[in-house]
Design a protein around this motif. Structure first.
Motif, PDB file in Angstrom:
ATOM      1  N   THR A   1       4.430  -0.869   8.319  1.00  0.00           N
ATOM      2  CA  THR A   1       4.898  -1.746   7.258  1.00  0.00           C
ATOM      3  C   THR A   1       5.225  -2.983   7.578  1.00  0.00           C
TER       4      THR A   1
ATOM      5  N   VAL B   1       2.202  -5.053   7.474  1.00  0.00           N
ATOM      6  CA  VAL B   1       1.607  -5.488   6.295  1.00  0.00           C
ATOM      7  C   VAL B   1       2.480  -6.591   5.670  1.00  0.00           C
TER       8      VAL B   1
ATOM      9  N   ILE C   1      -2.803  -5.271  -6.023  1.00  0.00           N
ATOM     10  CA  ILE C   1      -2.974  -5.283  -4.663  1.00  0.00           C
ATOM     11  C   ILE C   1      -1.658  -4.723  -4.009  1.00  0.00           C
ATOM     12  N   THR C   2      -0.558  -5.618  -4.522  1.00  0.00           N
ATOM     13  CA  THR C   2       0.948  -5.209  -4.228  1.00  0.00           C
ATOM     14  C   THR C   2       1.169  -3.575  -4.221  1.00  0.00           C
TER      15      THR C   2
ATOM     16  N   THR D   1      -1.311  -1.258  -2.130  1.00  0.00           N
ATOM     17  CA  THR D   1      -0.606  -1.556  -0.590  1.00  0.00           C
ATOM     18  C   THR D   1       0.602  -0.584  -0.719  1.00  0.00           C
TER      19      THR D   1
ATOM     20  N   THR E   1       0.086   3.124  -0.925  1.00  0.00           N
ATOM     21  CA  THR E   1      -0.719   3.708   0.280  1.00  0.00           C
ATOM     22  C   THR E   1       0.356   4.019   1.457  1.00  0.00           C
ATOM     23  N   LEU E   2       1.193   3.024   1.595  1.00  0.00           N
ATOM     24  CA  LEU E   2       2.214   2.985   2.622  1.00  0.00           C
ATOM     25  C   LEU E   2       2.831   4.326   2.414  1.00  0.00           C
TER      26      LEU E   2
END
Ligand SMILES: [Cu+2]
Length: 263
Positions: free
Chosen positions: A45, A48, A91-92, A95, A98-99
């Motif tokens: 995290t 990223v 995209i945010t 991301t 997914t995390l």
């Protein structure tokens, strides 16, 4: 002037990155079964977020310099760019979702995983400003409690002595012992306000909420004494709300518990 401001922004970025990569004031070494997975998730995290942070700040510095005050330059009105905005939001979102999905596995291990029958049970009851720990004793059963029986000095969690299951319950204040390499099943409660049971070395942190019995689970892999902190601002003496987790061998744990049972 614009260049100086841009350079200042980039310098702050560099200093922040140095603070994190140098791990100043970082977590203590981890000692739990799930600690490695927690640290891996945390680092993922962090990396990223760091990439996003660096890109955004470098761009900010660039635009500060690029659109500096120049004689004859005129401002242009823009409606923005819908495609760029949609792409950035997508995209945010992808991301972070997914995390979060990757992190679920670690979280489930800490909270919902089935535990073996011989797991050691400990009930944690937070209060302003102390930690009460209750062990069920040889019968493996927690006795009944009642709010009206609570007495901060004599009976901090309100154990009902008329219930046979409660006669061997052991209650300790601010010191929690557990055997090493054994599954520990926690029940987290609070007597008054929201607190948070935080053991940095275990990478375990869970809010305790009045009226709720929140399950928790950990396995400590290394003996020693570790800090228990309250990680929720819970009142004026919140800073004093400190306990100790003592991880010991099976024999030492049995002896410790017996000593307290006799007391
Ligand atoms: Cu607290």
């Amino acid at each position: 002037m614009a260049l100086a401001l841009a350079i200042l922004i980039w310098a702050i970025v560099l200093a922040s990155v140095a603070l994190f990569t140098g791990e100043f004031g970082w977590f203590p070494p981890q000692i739990s079964e799930h600690g490695e997975a927690m640290d891996a998730q945390f680092n993922l995290t962090l990396i990223v977020v760091a990439i996003g942070f660096i890109l955004a700040q470098v761009a900010l510095g660039y635009y500060v310099w690029r659109y500096r005050d120049r004689s004859g330059a005129r401002a242009v009105y823009t409606h923005g760019n819908a495609k760029v905005e949609v792409a950035t939001v997508l995209i945010t979102a992808v991301t972070f979702v997914t995390l979060a999905i990757i992190g679920q596995r670690v979280w489930i291990g800490l909270h919902l995983e089935d535990m073996p029958e011989d797991a050691v049970q400990v009930e944690v009851t937070a209060q302003q400003f102390a930690w009460n720990f209750r062990y069920p004793g040889p019968d493996g059963k927690f006795g009944k409690t009642a709010t009206r029986l609570i007495n901060d000095q004599l009976n901090p969690v309100g154990v009902d002595s008329r219930d046979p299951a409660s006669s061997d319950d052991v209650v300790t204040l601010n010191r929690m012992a557990v055997p090493v390499n054994r599954d520990i099943r926690l029940t987290l409660r609070s007597k008054d306000v929201t607190h948070s049971f935080f053991v940095p070395a275990l990478r375990f942190k869970q809010d305790t909420t009045p009226g709720l019995a929140v399950p928790g689970h950990f396995k400590a892999l290394k003996t020693g004494e570790y800090e228990i902190a309250c990680a929720e601002l819970c009142g004026l003496q919140h800073y004093k709300m400190k306990g100790f987790l003592m991880v010991m061998s099976d024999q030492e744990f049995e002896a410790w518990l017996k000593e307290r049972a006799e007391f």
